[in-house]
Design a protein around this motif. Sequence first.
Motif, PDB file in Angstrom:
ATOM      1  N   ALA A 170       0.831  -1.211   0.000  1.00 59.26           N
ATOM      2  CA  ALA A 170       0.000   0.000   0.000  1.00 59.26           C
ATOM      3  C   ALA A 170       0.861   1.254   0.000  1.00 59.26           C
ATOM      4  O   ALA A 170       0.585   2.220  -0.730  1.00 59.26           O
ATOM      5  N   VAL A 171       1.915   1.260   0.826  1.00 53.84           N
ATOM      6  CA  VAL A 171       2.795   2.431   0.877  1.00 53.84           C
ATOM      7  C   VAL A 171       3.514   2.616  -0.457  1.00 53.84           C
ATOM      8  O   VAL A 171       3.679   3.749  -0.934  1.00 53.84           O
ATOM      9  N   ARG A 172       3.910   1.527  -1.071  1.00 50.20           N
ATOM     10  CA  ARG A 172       4.544   1.635  -2.398  1.00 50.20           C
ATOM     11  C   ARG A 172       3.550   2.140  -3.447  1.00 50.20           C
ATOM     12  O   ARG A 172       3.906   2.914  -4.334  1.00 50.20           O
ATOM     13  N   GLU A 173       2.305   1.709  -3.331  1.00 52.27           N
ATOM     14  CA  GLU A 173       1.300   2.122  -4.319  1.00 52.27           C
ATOM     15  C   GLU A 173       1.089   3.630  -4.318  1.00 52.27           C
ATOM     16  O   GLU A 173       0.893   4.239  -5.384  1.00 52.27           O
ATOM     17  N   VAL A 174       1.146   4.264  -3.140  1.00 55.34           N
ATOM     18  CA  VAL A 174       0.928   5.718  -3.071  1.00 55.34           C
ATOM     19  C   VAL A 174       2.230   6.500  -3.258  1.00 55.34           C
ATOM     20  O   VAL A 174       2.246   7.720  -3.153  1.00 55.34           O
ATOM     21  N   GLY A 175       3.324   5.800  -3.525  1.00 51.83           N
ATOM     22  CA  GLY A 175       4.576   6.485  -3.837  1.00 51.83           C
ATOM     23  C   GLY A 175       5.467   6.782  -2.653  1.00 51.83           C
ATOM     24  O   GLY A 175       6.415   7.573  -2.774  1.00 51.83           O
ATOM     25  N   GLY A 176       5.181   6.171  -1.503  1.00 55.36           N
ATOM     26  CA  GLY A 176       6.012   6.415  -0.332  1.00 55.36           C
ATOM     27  C   GLY A 176       5.754   7.775   0.284  1.00 55.36           C
ATOM     28  O   GLY A 176       4.754   8.442  -0.007  1.00 55.36           O
ATOM     29  N   TRP A 177       6.666   8.200   1.136  1.00 56.69           N
ATOM     30  CA  TRP A 177       6.504   9.474   1.846  1.00 56.69           C
ATOM     31  C   TRP A 177       6.668  10.641   0.890  1.00 56.69           C
ATOM     32  O   TRP A 177       7.625  10.685   0.093  1.00 56.69           O
ATOM     33  N   PRO A 178       5.765  11.612   0.926  1.00 58.52           N
ATOM     34  CA  PRO A 178       5.898  12.774   0.049  1.00 58.52           C
ATOM     35  C   PRO A 178       7.066  13.669   0.474  1.00 58.52           C
ATOM     36  O   PRO A 178       7.321  13.844   1.669  1.00 58.52           O
ATOM     37  N   THR A 179       7.752  14.217  -0.507  1.00 53.58           N
ATOM     38  CA  THR A 179       8.892  15.107  -0.232  1.00 53.58           C
ATOM     39  C   THR A 179       8.816  16.375  -1.068  1.00 53.58           C
ATOM     40  O   THR A 179       9.815  17.072  -1.243  1.00 53.58           O
ATOM     41  N   ASP A 180       7.610  16.693  -1.573  1.00 54.27           N
ATOM     42  CA  ASP A 180       7.455  17.851  -2.448  1.00 54.27           C
ATOM     43  C   ASP A 180       6.935  19.077  -1.701  1.00 54.27           C
ATOM     44  O   ASP A 180       6.509  20.053  -2.323  1.00 54.27           O
ATOM     45  N   ASP A 181       6.968  19.042  -0.378  1.00 57.82           N
ATOM     46  CA  ASP A 181       6.515  20.175   0.415  1.00 57.82           C
ATOM     47  C   ASP A 181       7.672  21.161   0.622  1.00 57.82           C
ATOM     48  O   ASP A 181       8.813  20.854   0.286  1.00 57.82           O
ATOM     49  N   PRO A 182       7.400  22.335   1.187  1.00 58.27           N
ATOM     50  CA  PRO A 182       8.470  23.333   1.364  1.00 58.27           C
ATOM     51  C   PRO A 182       9.646  22.864   2.212  1.00 58.27           C
ATOM     52  O   PRO A 182      10.753  23.379   2.077  1.00 58.27           O
ATOM     53  N   TYR A 183       9.434  21.879   3.104  1.00 57.67           N
ATOM     54  CA  TYR A 183      10.523  21.369   3.941  1.00 57.67           C
ATOM     55  C   TYR A 183      11.050  20.025   3.459  1.00 57.67           C
ATOM     56  O   TYR A 183      11.824  19.370   4.151  1.00 57.67           O
ATOM     57  N   LYS A 184      10.611  19.607   2.278  1.00 58.69           N
ATOM     58  CA  LYS A 184      11.094  18.375   1.634  1.00 58.69           C
ATOM     59  C   LYS A 184      10.934  17.143   2.523  1.00 58.69           C
ATOM     60  O   LYS A 184      11.805  16.282   2.606  1.00 58.69           O
ATOM     61  N   GLY A 185       9.798  17.064   3.203  1.00 60.34           N
ATOM     62  CA  GLY A 185       9.472  15.881   3.985  1.00 60.34           C
ATOM     63  C   GLY A 185      10.137  15.801   5.336  1.00 60.34           C
ATOM     64  O   GLY A 185      10.124  14.740   5.967  1.00 60.34           O
ATOM     65  N   ARG A 186      10.677  16.903   5.824  1.00 58.14           N
ATOM     66  CA  ARG A 186      11.377  16.867   7.119  1.00 58.14           C
ATOM     67  C   ARG A 186      10.445  17.012   8.314  1.00 58.14           C
ATOM     68  O   ARG A 186      10.838  16.693   9.435  1.00 58.14           O
ATOM     69  N   ASN A 187       9.241  17.491   8.097  1.00 59.06           N
ATOM     70  CA  ASN A 187       8.303  17.712   9.200  1.00 59.06           C
ATOM     71  C   ASN A 187       6.957  17.059   8.900  1.00 59.06           C
ATOM     72  O   ASN A 187       6.525  17.022   7.753  1.00 59.06           O
ATOM     73  N   MET A 188       6.313  16.550   9.934  1.00 54.66           N
ATOM     74  CA  MET A 188       4.953  15.999   9.849  1.00 54.66           C
ATOM     75  C   MET A 188       4.841  14.862   8.837  1.00 54.66           C
ATOM     76  O   MET A 188       3.816  14.660   8.205  1.00 54.66           O
ATOM     77  N   GLU A 189       5.927  14.102   8.693  1.00 54.11           N
ATOM     78  CA  GLU A 189       5.935  13.015   7.708  1.00 54.11           C
ATOM     79  C   GLU A 189       4.897  11.945   8.041  1.00 54.11           C
ATOM     80  O   GLU A 189       4.368  11.274   7.152  1.00 54.11           O
ATOM     81  N   ASP A 190       4.567  11.786   9.333  1.00 55.51           N
ATOM     82  CA  ASP A 190       3.591  10.766   9.713  1.00 55.51           C
ATOM     83  C   ASP A 190       2.206  11.105   9.175  1.00 55.51           C
ATOM     84  O   ASP A 190       1.553  10.277   8.531  1.00 55.51           O
ATOM     85  N   ARG A 191       1.755  12.327   9.401  1.00 55.89           N
ATOM     86  CA  ARG A 191       0.434  12.732   8.911  1.00 55.89           C
ATOM     87  C   ARG A 191       0.370  12.741   7.388  1.00 55.89           C
ATOM     88  O   ARG A 191      -0.634  12.369   6.787  1.00 55.89           O
ATOM     89  N   MET A 192       1.450  13.144   6.748  1.00 59.44           N
ATOM     90  CA  MET A 192       1.428  13.240   5.285  1.00 59.44           C
ATOM     91  C   MET A 192       1.256  11.866   4.641  1.00 59.44           C
ATOM     92  O   MET A 192       0.456  11.701   3.721  1.00 59.44           O
ATOM     93  N   ILE A 193       1.972  10.847   5.121  1.00 58.75           N
ATOM     94  CA  ILE A 193       1.812   9.527   4.517  1.00 58.75           C
ATOM     95  C   ILE A 193       0.450   8.940   4.867  1.00 58.75           C
ATOM     96  O   ILE A 193      -0.195   8.284   4.040  1.00 58.75           O
ATOM     97  N   LEU A 194      -0.032   9.205   6.076  1.00 58.55           N
ATOM     98  CA  LEU A 194      -1.335   8.668   6.462  1.00 58.55           C
ATOM     99  C   LEU A 194      -2.457   9.299   5.638  1.00 58.55           C
ATOM    100  O   LEU A 194      -3.412   8.614   5.249  1.00 58.55           O
ATOM    101  N   LEU A 195      -2.351  10.583   5.365  1.00 60.01           N
ATOM    102  CA  LEU A 195      -3.369  11.245   4.546  1.00 60.01           C
ATOM    103  C   LEU A 195      -3.336  10.737   3.106  1.00 60.01           C
ATOM    104  O   LEU A 195      -4.374  10.667   2.446  1.00 60.01           O
ATOM    105  N   LYS A 196      -2.171  10.383   2.620  1.00 58.26           N
ATOM    106  CA  LYS A 196      -2.090   9.767   1.285  1.00 58.26           C
ATOM    107  C   LYS A 196      -2.755   8.387   1.286  1.00 58.26           C
ATOM    108  O   LYS A 196      -3.490   8.031   0.372  1.00 58.26           O
ATOM    109  N   LEU A 197      -2.485   7.623   2.332  1.00 63.65           N
ATOM    110  CA  LEU A 197      -3.001   6.257   2.383  1.00 63.65           C
ATOM    111  C   LEU A 197      -4.515   6.211   2.584  1.00 63.65           C
ATOM    112  O   LEU A 197      -5.200   5.372   1.983  1.00 63.65           O
TER     113      LEU A 197
END
Length: 268
Positions: A170-197
């Motif tokens: 499932a995580v691979r299907e959504v492309g893994g953790w997003p890194t296109d935000d202004p901080y390049k995935g350094r903050n709030m990575e937990d919520r970002m992947i969960l919202l994608k999933l």
Amino acid sequence: MDSEITVVIPSYNPGKLLIDALKSVYAQTYSNWKLILVDDASDDNSLKMAEELLNDPRVTVIRNNINLGQSKAQNKALDIVDTEYFVQLDSDDWFLPYTLETLLKEFKQQPSDIAVVSGNIKTIIETTEYMLKHHNQAAEHIRKGRNFKDRYDFLLSNMSVWPRCYKTSAVREVGGWPTDDPYKGRNMEDRMILLKLIEKYRFHWIDEVLYVHRRHDYNNTNKLAEYNYIIEWYTKKILKQWGDEYIPVFQINAYGWKDIVRLKPKTR
């Protein structure tokens, strides 16, 4: 018997706390685990301190030459996970002895649209400010998770889930953790992947403490201004991705965090 679950530890300057995290994996009642530790260019000698615990055939260590941030570090681990499930463990936290066994047993009983299984979390507060105020006595409290009826229910909960045990596919299907935000995935990575999933999958909650989180002076979540910025930025982004039907309304809570208090329907 082949391993069915991998522990992923993103690690940046945890010092000797890494030893506690690793020991909690070795203490599991389910012993056929794998572990991938991604050292994100630490300069605190933590790998050397934990060297004996890393010398095990079940353990893979990835060393980044430069600091990439937590999302990119976890994506590097995701590239080589070869088990059906994996669970994140921060390098300054630890599992209960039965965590992996409980998560694995529960996940196997779930339907195919469940992407994340979680439980409850015990937080231990030992920041300098708190300890000075309370005569060097750390505080403990348990925070319960819950189930969510849909993606908007999760969004409005202003919650994460702990521990985060993922279905690898499932995580691979959504492309893994997003890194296109202004901080390049350094903050709030937990919520970002969960919202994608949760756009495509559901989550399942176990009413049992499975994770211990240590609050100290160097937690990444201490960067309140950065977190509040990314909460608003990513919420607006994900709502557009979900059909652009709502405008989020935010409010600062008693602890200084920016919460989503309601979703206002857009007028067409």
